[in-house]
Design a protein around this motif. Sequence first.
Motif, PDB file in Angstrom:
ATOM      1  N   ARG A  26      25.678 -16.956  55.188  1.00  0.00           N
ATOM      2  CA  ARG A  26      26.184 -17.509  53.734  1.00  0.00           C
ATOM      3  C   ARG A  26      24.537 -18.287  53.912  1.00  0.00           C
ATOM      4  N   LEU A  27      23.058 -17.726  53.225  1.00  0.00           N
ATOM      5  CA  LEU A  27      22.295 -18.461  53.371  1.00  0.00           C
ATOM      6  C   LEU A  27      22.472 -18.733  51.916  1.00  0.00           C
ATOM      7  N   SER A  28      21.717 -20.310  51.358  1.00  0.00           N
ATOM      8  CA  SER A  28      21.420 -20.701  50.326  1.00  0.00           C
ATOM      9  C   SER A  28      19.953 -21.265  50.522  1.00  0.00           C
ATOM     10  N   VAL A  29      19.757 -21.213  48.760  1.00  0.00           N
ATOM     11  CA  VAL A  29      19.024 -22.727  48.192  1.00  0.00           C
ATOM     12  C   VAL A  29      20.014 -23.265  47.779  1.00  0.00           C
ATOM     13  N   ALA A  30      20.745 -24.438  48.433  1.00  0.00           N
ATOM     14  CA  ALA A  30      21.088 -25.797  47.205  1.00  0.00           C
ATOM     15  C   ALA A  30      19.886 -26.941  47.165  1.00  0.00           C
ATOM     16  N   THR A  31      20.375 -27.353  45.834  1.00  0.00           N
ATOM     17  CA  THR A  31      20.295 -28.758  45.278  1.00  0.00           C
ATOM     18  C   THR A  31      21.069 -29.384  46.119  1.00  0.00           C
ATOM     19  N   VAL A  32      19.763 -30.833  47.325  1.00  0.00           N
ATOM     20  CA  VAL A  32      20.340 -32.114  47.296  1.00  0.00           C
ATOM     21  C   VAL A  32      19.781 -33.306  47.361  1.00  0.00           C
ATOM     22  N   ASP A  33      20.350 -34.111  47.043  1.00  0.00           N
ATOM     23  CA  ASP A  33      19.679 -35.526  47.276  1.00  0.00           C
ATOM     24  C   ASP A  33      18.752 -36.066  47.889  1.00  0.00           C
ATOM     25  N   THR A  34      17.526 -36.274  47.246  1.00  0.00           N
ATOM     26  CA  THR A  34      16.497 -36.373  48.689  1.00  0.00           C
ATOM     27  C   THR A  34      16.072 -37.494  49.211  1.00  0.00           C
ATOM     28  N   PRO A  35      16.235 -37.568  50.669  1.00  0.00           N
ATOM     29  CA  PRO A  35      16.426 -38.556  51.618  1.00  0.00           C
ATOM     30  C   PRO A  35      15.918 -39.728  51.300  1.00  0.00           C
ATOM     31  N   SER A  36      16.614 -40.654  51.848  1.00  0.00           N
ATOM     32  CA  SER A  36      14.928 -41.687  51.650  1.00  0.00           C
ATOM     33  C   SER A  36      14.985 -42.234  53.402  1.00  0.00           C
ATOM     34  N   PRO A  37      13.792 -42.169  53.688  1.00  0.00           N
ATOM     35  CA  PRO A  37      13.562 -42.987  55.278  1.00  0.00           C
ATOM     36  C   PRO A  37      13.890 -44.034  55.823  1.00  0.00           C
ATOM     37  N   ARG A  38      14.618 -43.750  56.300  1.00  0.00           N
ATOM     38  CA  ARG A  38      14.915 -45.121  57.606  1.00  0.00           C
ATOM     39  C   ARG A  38      13.681 -45.984  57.712  1.00  0.00           C
ATOM     40  N   PRO A  39      13.788 -47.465  58.206  1.00  0.00           N
ATOM     41  CA  PRO A  39      12.707 -47.734  58.511  1.00  0.00           C
ATOM     42  C   PRO A  39      11.821 -47.153  59.916  1.00  0.00           C
ATOM     43  N   GLU A  40      12.428 -46.647  60.849  1.00  0.00           N
ATOM     44  CA  GLU A  40      11.271 -45.730  61.480  1.00  0.00           C
ATOM     45  C   GLU A  40      11.180 -44.185  61.409  1.00  0.00           C
ATOM     46  N   GLN A  41      11.531 -43.949  60.146  1.00  0.00           N
ATOM     47  CA  GLN A  41      11.157 -42.495  59.040  1.00  0.00           C
ATOM     48  C   GLN A  41      10.216 -42.517  58.505  1.00  0.00           C
ATOM     49  N   VAL A  42       9.152 -41.692  58.016  1.00  0.00           N
ATOM     50  CA  VAL A  42       9.131 -40.778  57.187  1.00  0.00           C
ATOM     51  C   VAL A  42       9.131 -40.186  56.097  1.00  0.00           C
ATOM     52  N   LEU A  43       8.697 -40.057  54.859  1.00  0.00           N
ATOM     53  CA  LEU A  43       9.393 -38.498  53.743  1.00  0.00           C
ATOM     54  C   LEU A  43       7.922 -37.337  53.811  1.00  0.00           C
ATOM     55  N   VAL A  44       8.549 -36.920  53.939  1.00  0.00           N
ATOM     56  CA  VAL A  44       6.879 -35.504  54.001  1.00  0.00           C
ATOM     57  C   VAL A  44       7.627 -34.820  52.299  1.00  0.00           C
ATOM     58  N   ARG A  45       6.271 -34.492  51.291  1.00  0.00           N
ATOM     59  CA  ARG A  45       6.327 -33.259  50.806  1.00  0.00           C
ATOM     60  C   ARG A  45       6.483 -31.757  51.467  1.00  0.00           C
ATOM     61  N   VAL A  46       6.820 -31.701  51.897  1.00  0.00           N
ATOM     62  CA  VAL A  46       6.965 -30.222  52.780  1.00  0.00           C
ATOM     63  C   VAL A  46       5.804 -29.584  51.534  1.00  0.00           C
ATOM     64  N   GLU A  47       4.324 -28.533  52.321  1.00  0.00           N
ATOM     65  CA  GLU A  47       3.569 -27.661  51.560  1.00  0.00           C
ATOM     66  C   GLU A  47       4.496 -26.909  52.050  1.00  0.00           C
TER      67      GLU A  47
END
Length: 378
Positions: A22-43
Amino acid sequence: MPETPATMRQLRSLVTPEGELRLSVATVDTPSPRPEQVLVRVEAAPLNPSDLALLLAMADVGRAPADEGAAEPTVTAPIAEPVMRALAARVGQSMTVGNEGAGVVVAAGESPEAQALLGATVGFSGTAAYGEYALASPRMCLPLPGGATPVDGASSFVNPLTALGMVETMRREGHTGLVHTAAASNLGQMLLRICLADGVPLVNVVRRPEQVALLRELGAEHVCDSSQPTFFADLVAAVKATGATLAFDAVGGGRLAGEILNAMEVAVVPADAPYSRYGSDVPKQVYVYGALDPRPIELSRRFGFAWGVGGWLLTTFLGTLPLEDLIRLRGRVAAELTTTFASGYTDRISLTEALDPAVIGRYAQQATGQKFLLLPHS
Ligand SMILES: NC(=O)c1ccc[n+]([C@@H]2O[C@H](COP(=O)([O-])OP(=O)(O)OC[C@H]3O[C@@H](n4cnc5c(N)ncnc54)[C@H](OP(=O)(O)O)[C@@H]3O)[C@@H](O)[C@H]2O)c1
């Protein structure tokens, strides 16, 4: 920096206990980065064979009707019983997909490495690139050079570092030339350009005459076509000419790996050498790094005892790589992003289009030169 929305759209792949993909496009919470992570707006994010293996789970996507009544775009397809056994560990888990992509870092954790990337346009490797936003580790981000777009950088991790990793592995393990299969692939073309630039002897193995022409056009000297009756003799001659004793095999099924070892053995034993029932003592190695052919590997052993067949995975290789070597390889990818490591895309699709059964049927083919690019915000 534009405001990051609280929710986002993301592609998900689920294998149900009933034997359905089952493939789907889900609407989920946008994750928050942990101290050693970044959040990328994927283009942009490419659809590579390893992504497709996870996304499509070897389901019969030729029989994949879209579920028109679902709240989110959804597609289902049956999975054969023997395949289900191999997928037992993922049954019931709605999995994120997408090993790499590119975009802009819109949020960063507190660590200095993460903060340094805030606002940068980066290529990144992760596990959920097929979504509007994705988390990544700074170590797995490549700031793109000035002027490079996210489309230029979408494939800046997996195939470039794998191709470079093959040459590094060759040097590390004492070999002086390479054999590469499915060599007209996106990755194969990168490897060819690296080998031409670095003077590494390379034998390209393909399966169609038009792939021979394509690689010759790019400057390849040794191209062997497995569809030709002279294939084995051609392979022996090319291995002899290059001295290649290490192969990277993306096909990973059927008789090809064994034929390569047999060709290496013939090539390294001088015609006037005395007979030995143990074969030559020259080490010959095939690393299987893909699974384009799902059949079992069949070895018809005429290559003595100094041989090995093993697996090779980029993430495992990177785990063994000293940081300074990783920086060196990433620096080369950045410097040669639009030349040696350029990727072309035949199709650009949105998240919703990625679930169109007709589109799935096309990208599932993984054909030479037919690379799809996902644009999550389009
Ligand atoms: N282990 C790792 O860490 C790692 C990392 C990166 C990539 N990979 C692997 O590298 C390979 C190439 O990736 P890519 O993105 O460059 O692929 P790609 O551009 O999509 O090209 C796939 C190529 O495979 C050929 N092919 C498909 N099925 C085949 C088969 N059964 N026998 C022989 N050739 C076949 C296609 O040729 P036709 O047109 O003739 O079908 C095409 O040239 C994939 O197998 C991928 O999984 C592995």
